[in-house]
Enzyme design. Structure first.
Site, PDB file in Angstrom:
ATOM      1  N   THR B 156      54.663 134.599  86.415  1.00  0.00           N
ATOM      2  CA  THR B 156      54.404 133.501  85.465  1.00  0.00           C
ATOM      3  C   THR B 156      54.992 133.889  84.107  1.00  0.00           C
ATOM      4  OG1 THR B 156      52.184 134.379  85.070  1.00  0.00           O
ATOM      5  CG2 THR B 156      52.387 132.569  86.639  1.00  0.00           C
ATOM      6  N   LYS B 182      52.883 140.868  90.275  1.00  0.00           N
ATOM      7  CA  LYS B 182      53.110 140.094  89.051  1.00  0.00           C
ATOM      8  C   LYS B 182      51.951 140.354  88.104  1.00  0.00           C
ATOM      9  CE  LYS B 182      51.632 136.514  87.784  1.00  0.00           C
ATOM     10  NZ  LYS B 182      50.536 136.056  86.834  1.00  0.00           N
ATOM     11  N   THR B 193      42.189 144.122  90.304  1.00  0.00           N
ATOM     12  CA  THR B 193      43.642 144.134  90.206  1.00  0.00           C
ATOM     13  C   THR B 193      44.269 142.909  89.563  1.00  0.00           C
ATOM     14  OG1 THR B 193      43.547 143.325  92.411  1.00  0.00           O
ATOM     15  CG2 THR B 193      43.963 145.636  92.178  1.00  0.00           C
ATOM     16  N   GLU B 280      52.267 141.694  77.732  1.00  0.00           N
ATOM     17  CA  GLU B 280      52.727 140.707  76.752  1.00  0.00           C
ATOM     18  C   GLU B 280      53.015 141.377  75.409  1.00  0.00           C
ATOM     19  OE1 GLU B 280      50.739 136.718  78.714  1.00  0.00           O
ATOM     20  OE2 GLU B 280      49.634 137.777  77.162  1.00  0.00           O
ATOM     21  N   ASN B 403      50.635 134.355  72.781  1.00  0.00           N
ATOM     22  CA  ASN B 403      49.320 133.783  73.051  1.00  0.00           C
ATOM     23  C   ASN B 403      48.773 132.848  71.986  1.00  0.00           C
ATOM     24  OD1 ASN B 403      48.511 134.923  75.653  1.00  0.00           O
ATOM     25  ND2 ASN B 403      48.898 136.849  74.609  1.00  0.00           N
ATOM     26  N   SER B 408      48.964 126.378  75.157  1.00  0.00           N
ATOM     27  CA  SER B 408      49.193 126.702  76.573  1.00  0.00           C
ATOM     28  C   SER B 408      49.166 125.426  77.396  1.00  0.00           C
ATOM     29  CB  SER B 408      48.128 127.652  77.066  1.00  0.00           C
ATOM     30  OG  SER B 408      46.867 127.060  76.963  1.00  0.00           O
TER      31      SER B 408
END
Lengths: 408, 408
Positions: B156, B182, B193, B280, B403, B408
């Site tokens: 993503t 990913k 995870t 990020e 962010n 978003s």
């Protein structure tokens, strides 16, 4: 104090003097700066004291000694050093604090354990004893300063001076509280605090003062966070000179005990909010209201998980009603929650109820709310009666700029 | 995949095919984008499966059903949807997952609980059933895709595709593992995870596969963090087709069990590091080595407190050897520590030992180390034998930009 003032800054209030309290500020020169950086507060004999301190196990000698000293219940002086926290400096740091206590104790002819010291600033550099000694010598003969002077002098990365005041009726007397605080980053007091000082002329027993401060702390300083990082030096002290002449508040059943505790809570709430409003890089003040948790403590932990979430804080910075990030933060809090009973709102408008986005959700009022400076997030866990409110600020480029773009 | 590639990006490795595994990718159109976003993996009959999942209590239906399904030990298909996490979507979200399971189960003539579904992307929007159905129909007849296609298709906000491979000798056979993952933000898996998939031709019992994956998880995925935010959808699944023809690994005493577990750990460690390297805004990869704690678990919690500290992460971003912030983070971890036994170093050079800055501390090698891309922080608690390594990235303007700077 920094140059760029927080957009959330409040003007410094008119703080009444407190009989029995004298404040002086000088420049000890702990850093290479022109401003005053040493605050000396003299307290009349018989002043009661109470305190709450950081739970960081790597705390400074100031915190260790303060925690010890507060147990005997009385104070004659407070010294606050700005520019050097003296934390993680081993025996040399401890010697520096003890030297200050000795110097002031000798001057006042008071027991050493009635001298309280706080230091704030860089970690890992022993406080220079010579600068402290010369600074205190100068402070002992300096002209009295204002509360605002003191509030500025205890500050470090703060962008505005912070104070609060309240009164309470105790029997036939009105007692007054005046208080100052500093703090901007490394703020997640969790059961403790930052550097805050409350002064009152009320006549209060040390035991009740401690009981009231500890209770109030749980709903104020322990419910704020800027960056989830708990300082090594957090301290809030309350000093009561007794000069108001009220019938002494001995315990929670005494006349005026509730009124005094309410005034103390008001002052501490205001101070804690001011710290958040001066949070490093803060552009928005955020209140997270959690209800329906299994207990108040659980609600507070859920609130802190939301308030410490970088993704929630950046969403608010971006004026984005990203309630999915709030769901995520509730779920990671480690507290009882049921996804399918959870409701999330912003500014009084529900976005999701009972685990699903609302079919008729109109984002217009939420979008308007998020453009403001004061943001409210409502979370209903749907399991019980526990509730709490936690306060924080958004996470912005300003935080990164302050903490990464230069060498400390 | 985003446009600006992480400076820590690694080239996609040559991943061998795994006999019994066929991968196909198509565009279901979950978002308005041109890229493929649905990955379909068909697994030969008899494939063993194991899984670890997020502990976020607000987890998605995909996670709930996956956790249930993994218990029966076998898998025939995996479907990964990118662009919509389907989390917090109530019964409609669950229906969407069940529809996918039914569709693939009918096509394969396999039990429904052998069909595994993952979804990643925005929270709170039910996965569109029509798009999923059409996408799967197309996938069932699409040409086989490469591992790199699949690694890109499950991504993503990832900026590069991530894979790892290893082999292990089991008796007289060599077994192969090929794996993709990913993840970039909302990364703090804590005992669970993100979306990662390991495929092997080894013949392994489901019970041993689960035991090995759970153990490896504790030292790999559970030891990374980007932003302390634990996703609602984290999933790692391991699939073993058995086509290598080795004597089956039934349990930890079987021939080759150790070699297989070591290969699994190598692959999972590489995958977890790749996620951090695509964190990020990441500019630096940070390994936090904690020794001398009272237990390994305590060391890991201290490591995570350091790795999650915004002040430590911004200091590294600023190439600032601010070990005082590391002291603060150790102290707030809630674990046993003694300030006066604590030692802190960077890149193998001690800055402070036994609670004090080193008198002869030379910052030159530390400053040089901090200018690099791979940073090491060493912390010796000085109390016991517990140790752990935790991996994270720095906190930069890039994180805020990703962010907060857009909706978003």
């Amino acid at each position: 104090m920094s140059d760029a003032v927080s957009p959330l800054a409040a003007p410094f209030p008119v703080l009444p003097p407190i009989e029995g309290v004298t404040v002086r500020t000088v420049r000890a020169g702990y850093k290479n700066w022109g401003r005053t950086d040493l605050t000396y507060v003299e307290l009349v004999e018989g002043t009661a004291v109470a305190g709450v301190f950081t739970r960081n196990v790597c705390c400074s000698s100031e915190v260790e000694l303060g925690r010890q000293n507060v147990a005997q219940g009385h104070a004659r002086a407070l010294i606050v050093n700005a520019g050097n926290s003296n934390a993680f400096t081993g025996y040399r740091g401890r010697e520096a604090v003890e030297a200050i206590m000795d110097q002031v104790s000798a001057h006042l002819g008071a027991p050493r354990e009635q001298v309280f010291v706080s230091s704030t600033g860089v970690i890992g550099v022993p406080l220079p004893k010579d600068k402290a000694r010369a600074g205190i010598e100068a402070a002992l003969v300096a002209a009295p300063a204002t509360w605002e002077d003191a509030a500025r002098t205890i500050g470090t990365t703060d962008t505005f001076p912070k104070g609060a005041t309240a009164t309470a009726v105790v029997g036939d007397k009105t007692v007054t509280l005046s208080a100052i605080i500093k703090g901007s980053g490394m703020i997640a007091p969790d059961m403790a605090t930052m550097l805050g000082y409350v002064f009152t002329d009320a006549d209060v027993s040390p035991a009740f003062l401690q009981q009231a401060l500890s209770a109030v702390n749980l709903r104020t300083f322990s419910c704020i966070t800027v960056d989830s990082d708990t300082s090594t030096s957090d301290t809030v002290l309350a000093f009561a000179t007794g000069k108001a002449g009220n019938v002494r508040i001995e315990n929670e059943n005494s006349t005026g005990a509730d009124a005094f505790a309410a005034a103390l809570e008001q002052v501490c709430r205001e101070l804690s909010h001011l710290v958040v409003k001066d949070g490093e890089g803060a552009q928005k003040f955020i209140a997270v209201h959690v209800s329906g948790a299994v207990s108040d403590a659980s609600a507070r932990r859920i609130g802190l998980a939301i308030a410490n979430s970088p993704l929630v804080k950046t969403a608010i910075a971006g004026e984005d009603a990203n309630w999915g990030r709030v769901v995520m933060a509730v779920g990671k809090a480690g507290e009882p929650a049921d996804r399918d009973r959870l409701s999330i709102g912003f500014g009084g408008t529900w976005a999701a109820r009972d685990g699903q986005p609302l079919a008729d959700y109109d984002e217009t009022p939420v979008a308007a709310h998020l453009k403001g400076r004061e943001i409210s997030i409502e979370v209903d866990i749907g399991l019980g009666d526990g509730q709490a409110t936690v306060w924080t600020c958004d996470l912005t480029h300003g935080y990164i700029a302050i903490n990464a773009d230069y060498r400390s």
